[in-house]
Design an enzyme around this catalytic site. Sequence first.
Site, short mmCIF file in Angstrom:
data_model
loop_
_atom_site.label_atom_id
_atom_site.label_comp_id
_atom_site.label_asym_id
_atom_site.label_seq_id
_atom_site.Cartn_x
_atom_site.Cartn_y
_atom_site.Cartn_z
N SER A 130 0.82 -1.21 0.00
CA SER A 130 0.00 0.00 0.00
C SER A 130 0.85 1.26 0.00
O SER A 130 1.57 1.53 -0.94
CB SER A 130 -0.95 -0.05 1.20
OG SER A 130 -1.92 0.94 1.14
N ASP A 174 -1.13 1.03 -4.07
CA ASP A 174 -2.02 0.07 -4.71
C ASP A 174 -3.37 0.67 -5.08
O ASP A 174 -4.28 -0.05 -5.49
CB ASP A 174 -2.21 -1.17 -3.83
CG ASP A 174 -2.92 -0.86 -2.52
OD1 ASP A 174 -2.89 0.31 -2.08
OD2 ASP A 174 -3.51 -1.79 -1.93
#
Length: 448
Positions: free
Chosen positions: A99, A241
């Site tokens: 992330s 992401d």
Amino acid sequence: MGKYFGTDGFRGEANVQLTVDNAFKVGRYVGWYYGRDHKAKIVIGKDTRRSSYMFEYALVAGLTASGADVYLLHVTTTPSVSFAVRTEDFDCGIMISASHNPFYDNGIKLLNGNGQKIEAEIEERIEAYIDGKIEELPLARKEDIGRTIDFASGRNRYIGYLISIPSRDFKNVKVGLDCANGSSSAIAKSVFEALQAKTYVINNQPDGTNINTNCGSTHIEVLQKYVVDNGLDIGFAYDGDADRCIAVDHRGNIIDGDKIMYVCGKYLKEQGKLNGNTVVTTVMSNMGLYKALEREGMRYEQTAVGDKYVAENMLANNYSIGGEQSGHIIFSRYAATGDGILTSLMVMEACVDKKSTLCDLAKEMKVYPQVLRNVRVADKKTARENPKVVEAVEAAAKALGDSGRILVRESGTEPLIRVMVEAETDELCHQYVDSVVDVMEAEGLIVG
């Protein structure tokens, strides 16, 4: 949280906390678990980190060794994996990403057949297998060995789906996109251009080591300057992401997840599409959001921090919108997880339909001063439960009363304690954050 899996999957520094052997074993268990009574179908996506390829191959080896067929989306976003699972009859989805973390970290996110984060009990079984507490699983043989299938077409279908969602185009709107040198680099520009926006893109040249580096939603100042310097109407920044989004208005003001939930929640209410007249938040949302929702006659619910808890609440109650201040926003009509690109489309639609700037729509929500400090500690549980730390937190809460609040919690993905204070002034926020952090330091709990 488990030994390996936190609120956002199995995460750690590549080849340190998260190893190829770990990934192989995750693949072995997932392939066996979903293939007990049929040929399992698993879809995998990855972000642009250098180590993502290494973990992709390790997962594929484990999955196919257990007999699963594996479909590769290649570099794509987390929400596109969720979309593929929901619409293409996959048993499970896997996203390789850490992330918003630095490039040298990575993670394995598991999604169930509904495209949501996988159930905790399955994560616990995987952890037991990694630690050798479950007997060795059978290997597939002969024609039962799994295979890999190129599934780039699945990503293209997701792009088409995003383009189909807005009810109007964005013609002549000047939009800036910061792709964080991550997953959205391959998707976001195409979506906005298809909707006729004048699209300006930065940080969309990933090289494996520049993901999230001085860019994206965690470095929003880059997009703020870009939007103002280039006279753009609006800007959106994604994380590695692309499951989160932070916006910037034409004046360079930051529109975080709380303000996005207010703008979009109010718009959905006006459209008669706000199920239960409720917005789902986490305990980290700003007091200003709650007061603004109450003023507009909307209800709210609070969950623990983590978009998985928001998603669970929304699913259980059929709510339309929920999310986090960090920009994880879920629109349940269209997606099962946070989706940064979808969020930006929904914000755009509200602005275009109401013929208003994001600045005007968001200014109705007054933000209470908030200070959040991340404190690196040796052991999160020990630090949070230290008697003197608990005493300092209780003293701060009593002093703040009804005019503010303090929240001290463990990070779900990093060795951090997060100390957050909201109050009427910045000075008070810093004062009470310091009062807790100083005690943690005096107790020898802080490292680094």
